[in-house]
Write an enzyme that holds these catalytic residues in place. Structure first.
Site, PDB file in Angstrom:
ATOM      1  N   GLY A  86      39.327 -27.500 -57.707  1.00 41.14           N
ATOM      2  CA  GLY A  86      38.518 -28.606 -57.202  1.00 41.14           C
ATOM      3  C   GLY A  86      37.464 -29.036 -58.199  1.00 41.14           C
ATOM      4  CG  ASP A 129      47.472 -31.196 -53.270  1.00 42.49           C
ATOM      5  OD1 ASP A 129      46.636 -30.477 -52.684  1.00 42.49           O
ATOM      6  OD2 ASP A 129      48.001 -32.193 -52.724  1.00 42.49           O
ATOM      7  CB  SER A 145      28.403 -25.993 -47.260  1.00 42.40           C
ATOM      8  OG  SER A 145      27.387 -26.878 -46.815  1.00 42.40           O
ATOM      9  CE1 TYR A 191      31.109 -30.364 -47.940  1.00 42.68           C
ATOM     10  CE2 TYR A 191      29.237 -29.479 -46.741  1.00 42.68           C
ATOM     11  CZ  TYR A 191      29.927 -29.660 -47.926  1.00 42.68           C
ATOM     12  OH  TYR A 191      29.433 -29.119 -49.078  1.00 42.68           O
ATOM     13  CB  ALA A 192      30.568 -28.111 -40.212  1.00 45.92           C
TER      14      ALA A 192
END
Length: 258
Positions: free
Chosen positions: A12, A58, A141, A154-155
């Protein structure tokens, strides 16, 4: 140099944090391999960071990740550090407002964050197990432990990687392979500044007022940089963290204590 002679992978590897991770790992002596879906992005990183090997991949596709792992082993014969940072750009949207396209984007985001991290570990960690050493660092995160309205994709994606790290730490520990997380909060960037300006305009206040309010919620009164995050990764990847596994380093300026 804390990582001299190591082979380090960054999945990534986008133009922001991914690029910084590659640069800092290289500065610390690692031979760096970057992976991402977009070849143009990888080529730019390779041009900016000397010696980096760029391999399009990917991480949500089994054949891609299996081929990527084989490419790295064929080239270097080993892998010492794996940093999983893959996550697609996400948008803010409440669940009940999501269209069919939004729901599909949500699925892809969670698949990249969770399943993509799983696949990278599945096909790269066996080489660490064989050499009885290695460090996996998953970029999660602040949102992996505290959800916010409009950021469920996202979470959920980051929470998947977070708890997967605990499972893998337990599974791989007996073979000398450590698995940890670095959990950023906000990271200083043009995108963050633009979001603050949008909020300021909506509230009829200045950017400086919004910034001051946000900083007041952080114990250190500062927003972390990409390099701050990368330096935490270097610590976990290095021998200085040889007794650390299943842990999370929060890099959020004291915005969240968990």
């Amino acid at each position: 140099m804390l990582l001299e002679g190591n082979v380090a992978i960054v999945t990534g590897a986008g133009p922001g944090l991914g690029r910084t991770l590659a640069g800092v790992l290289s500065e610390e002596g690692a031979r760096v391999v970057v992976a991402a879906r977009t070849a143009a992005t990888l080529e730019k990183i390779a041009a900016e960071v000397p010696g980096v090997l760029a391999v399009p991949c990917d991480v949500t596709r089994i054949d891609d990740v299996r081929r990527f792992a084989a490419t790295v082993i064929d080239r270097f014969g080993r892998v010492d550090v794996l940093v999983n940072a893959a996550f697609p750009g996400s948008h803010r949207g409440n669940v009940l407002d999501m269209s069919a396209d939004d729901l599909e984007a949500w699925r892809r985001a969670v698949e990249t964050g969770g399943y993509g991290t799983l696949l990278a570990c599945r096909f790269i960690a066996p080489h660490m197990v064989a050499q009885r050493s290695g460090s996996i660092v998953n970029i999660t995160s602040m949102s992996s432990r505290k959800g916010y309205a409009g950021r469920s994709d996202y979470a959920a994606g980051k929470a998947a990687a977070h708890l997967l790290s605990h499972c893998l730490a337990d599974e791989l520990g007996p073979y000398g392979v450590r698995v940890n997380c670095v959990a950023p909060g906000w990271i200083a960037s043009d995108v963050l500044d633009e979001w603050m300006r949008t909020r300021a305009a909506a509230e009829g206040v200045t950017f400086e007022e919004i910034l001051a309010r946000d900083l007041s919620a952080m114990a250190l009164r500062r927003i972390a940089t990409e390099e701050d995050v990368a330096r935490a990764v270097v610590y976990l990847a290095s021998h200085h963290a040889r007794a650390v596994t299943g842990a999370t380093i929060d890099v959020n300026g004291g915005q969240l204590f968990a």
